[in-house]
Scaffold this motif. Structure first.
Motif, PDB file in Angstrom:
ATOM      1  N   GLU A   8       0.873  -1.214  -0.013  1.00 23.97           N
ATOM      2  CA  GLU A   8       0.044   0.106  -0.158  1.00 23.97           C
ATOM      3  C   GLU A   8       0.788   1.352   0.006  1.00 23.97           C
ATOM      4  O   GLU A   8       0.596   2.412  -0.566  1.00 23.97           O
ATOM      5  N   GLU A   9       2.048   1.186   0.773  1.00 27.51           N
ATOM      6  CA  GLU A   9       2.818   2.350   0.848  1.00 27.51           C
ATOM      7  C   GLU A   9       3.322   2.755  -0.607  1.00 27.51           C
ATOM      8  O   GLU A   9       3.446   3.808  -1.099  1.00 27.51           O
ATOM      9  N   GLY A  12       1.077   4.105  -2.986  1.00 26.27           N
ATOM     10  CA  GLY A  12       0.509   5.710  -2.456  1.00 26.27           C
ATOM     11  C   GLY A  12       0.579   6.686  -3.580  1.00 26.27           C
ATOM     12  O   GLY A  12       0.704   6.437  -4.624  1.00 26.27           O
ATOM     13  N   PRO A  13      -0.062   7.908  -3.322  1.00 26.93           N
ATOM     14  CA  PRO A  13      -0.181   8.900  -4.385  1.00 26.93           C
ATOM     15  C   PRO A  13       1.251   9.175  -5.080  1.00 26.93           C
ATOM     16  O   PRO A  13       2.222   9.395  -4.109  1.00 26.93           O
TER      17      PRO A  13
END
Length: 450
Positions: A8-9, A12-13
């Motif tokens: 998920e990290e 990220g954006p």
């Protein structure tokens, strides 16, 4: 769970995303008049038309002007000669509410980008950043998002060099960070290296998962057909027509397909096949982008057949064919795959009395179903050759287990029951390993080659 959190990290954006706001874009195409950088298969007008199609793919992005400016050497710091650069700068400054310039070149250096943004007062994108942003917006699965994140690494590196040179100018030399013995550049490079390694490891895990799925498919002996072509040539529409899969929704836009998707269909002999929809290609698609998606494209190497779809109505169809073949050759695919490739000329409903110039090409309209039966027959012929599958007729005893075994292990096409002696003639398509097992299990069975 730790793995999921780490993933998920990574997903990220993106620090490189232009942001969600609207962009009013001026497209500038540097037209090379002569020399090795001039493509003989296209024109400046067609190249700028493709740039417009790329921008139109993005939500809230609008093309407000198209400018073609000649240049002798597009690799110069300002891309254009002094006089043309001045004319261009005046033109851009006069454009109402322009927010960005899309310079229709594969890649510009961070130094050139900085100089141009300083001169024009707006953001400057090249093909790499625009295509990457389209990928970013279209990526649905974790794998596609990871591949986009991997493709961003070279840009982040290049931006970092630019940032460091700016810091050095402002501070008069590099500074070590908090007595760590590492300069800012070394620290940031290490962070980027670690990020790249994490992304590659995550992709490797997904690759192993896909290899497992592939092994399971191989056990079922489903032949695989990879459908490839230039972006927006109609691959998804063709797969929908070949499989009858109602859920497939083709979109009339560039790079609508980023993730490999598999779809089951049947050939005229009722043999089940898997059609694989792949990412589209683009002229001057930056090498790093192709490389980051090689994990997706490597699936093609394991297919039994490649179907190359061409949009025959496109004015650059010859250049598009050359682009696709060039990428396929660079993937180091087995030579038998390249030699047996089926070429499909799609969208022939838009060309009156179309006849392919290429000897072995098949004319098809995926939208209207024209030429699909001939295509299926050609795919079947090539699949039988590629997989070593055989079409046989066997005599079986109806009281024995042969018929149910054949239904389970092969493709049964016809069963002709002979009631007077309790037997049947069964026409089947059977793989070589299954055929070997059949002969061992039923040594007395009569077999006729079709």
């Amino acid at each position: 769970e730790e793995d999921e959190a780490a993933l998920e990290e990574l997903l990220g954006p993106s620090p490189l995303a232009p942001g969600p706001g609207a962009q009013r874009v001026a497209i500038v195409h540097p037209a090379v008049k002569w020399g090795p950088q001039k493509s003989p298969l296209t024109t400046a007008e067609l190249q700028i038309a493709e740039a417009v199609a790329l921008v139109d793919t993005l939500q809230n992005w609008t093309v407000i002007d198209k400018i073609i400016i000649p240049t002798k050497n597009p690799t110069k710091k300002f891309v254009f000669g002094k006089g043309n650069f001045q004319i261009l700068t005046e033109k851009i400054k006069k454009l109402p509410h322009v927010t960005a310039v899309f310079l229709n070149m594969e890649r510009i250096s961070s130094l050139t980008k900085k100089e141009l943004e300083g001169a024009w007062g707006v953001q400057v994108f090249d093909r790499y950043t625009v295509v990457l942003h389209i990928f970013r917006c279209n990526a649905q699965t974790k794998e596609a998002k990871l591949q986009v994140a991997l493709a961003e690494i070279p840009l982040l590196r290049s931006n970092l060099k630019n940032e460091v040179s700016q810091r050095d100018q402002q501070r008069g030399g590099s500074r070590y960070i908090m007595g760590s013995g590492e300069t800012f550049l070394e620290t940031q490079n290490r962070v980027l290296k670690e990020r790249e390694l994490k992304i590659r490891n995550a992709l490797e895990k997904l690759k192993r998962k896909r290899a497992l799925l592939r092994t399971q498919r191989r056990k079922c002996e489903f032949p695989m057909v990879s459908v490839m072509g230039y972006t927006n040539c109609g691959k998804t529409t063709l797969i929908k027509a070949l499989t009858g899969e109602a859920g497939l929704q083709p979109r009339d836009q560039l790079f609508a397909t980023l993730d490999i998707t598999a779809h089951g269909g049947y050939l005229p002999s009722h043999m089940a096949v898997i059609y694989v929809d792949t990412i589209g290609f683009l002229t001057d698609l930056p090498h790093n982008l192709v490389e980051s998606f090689s994990a997706t494209l490597e699936e093609v190497a394991y297919s039994d057949l490649i179907v190359h779809v061409r949009d025959i109505t496109h004015p650059e169809t010859t250049l598009q064919k050359a682009t696709v073949l060039s990428v396929l050759r660079n993937l180091n695919l087995p030579s038998h795959l390249l030699d047996s490739m089926v070429e499909v000329h799609n969208k022939v409903d838009l060309v009156e009395r179309y006849k392919p110039a290429e000897e072995n090409a098949l004319a098809v309209s995926a939208l209207h179903g024209h030429g699909l039966e001939e295509l299926k027959q050609e795919i079947e012929k090539k699949i039988l050759t590629a997989t070593g599958k055989k079409i046989l007729t066997v005599n079986i005893n109806l009281e024995g287990p042969q018929l149910s075994w054949l239904y389970k292990e092969a493709t049964v096409q016809e069963v002709e029951v002979l009631p007077e002696d309790g037997t049947a003639r069964v026409k089947v398509i059977i793989g070589s390993s299954a055929f070997g097992r059949y002969k061992k299990l039923f040594p007395n069975s009569k077999i006729f080659m079709s």
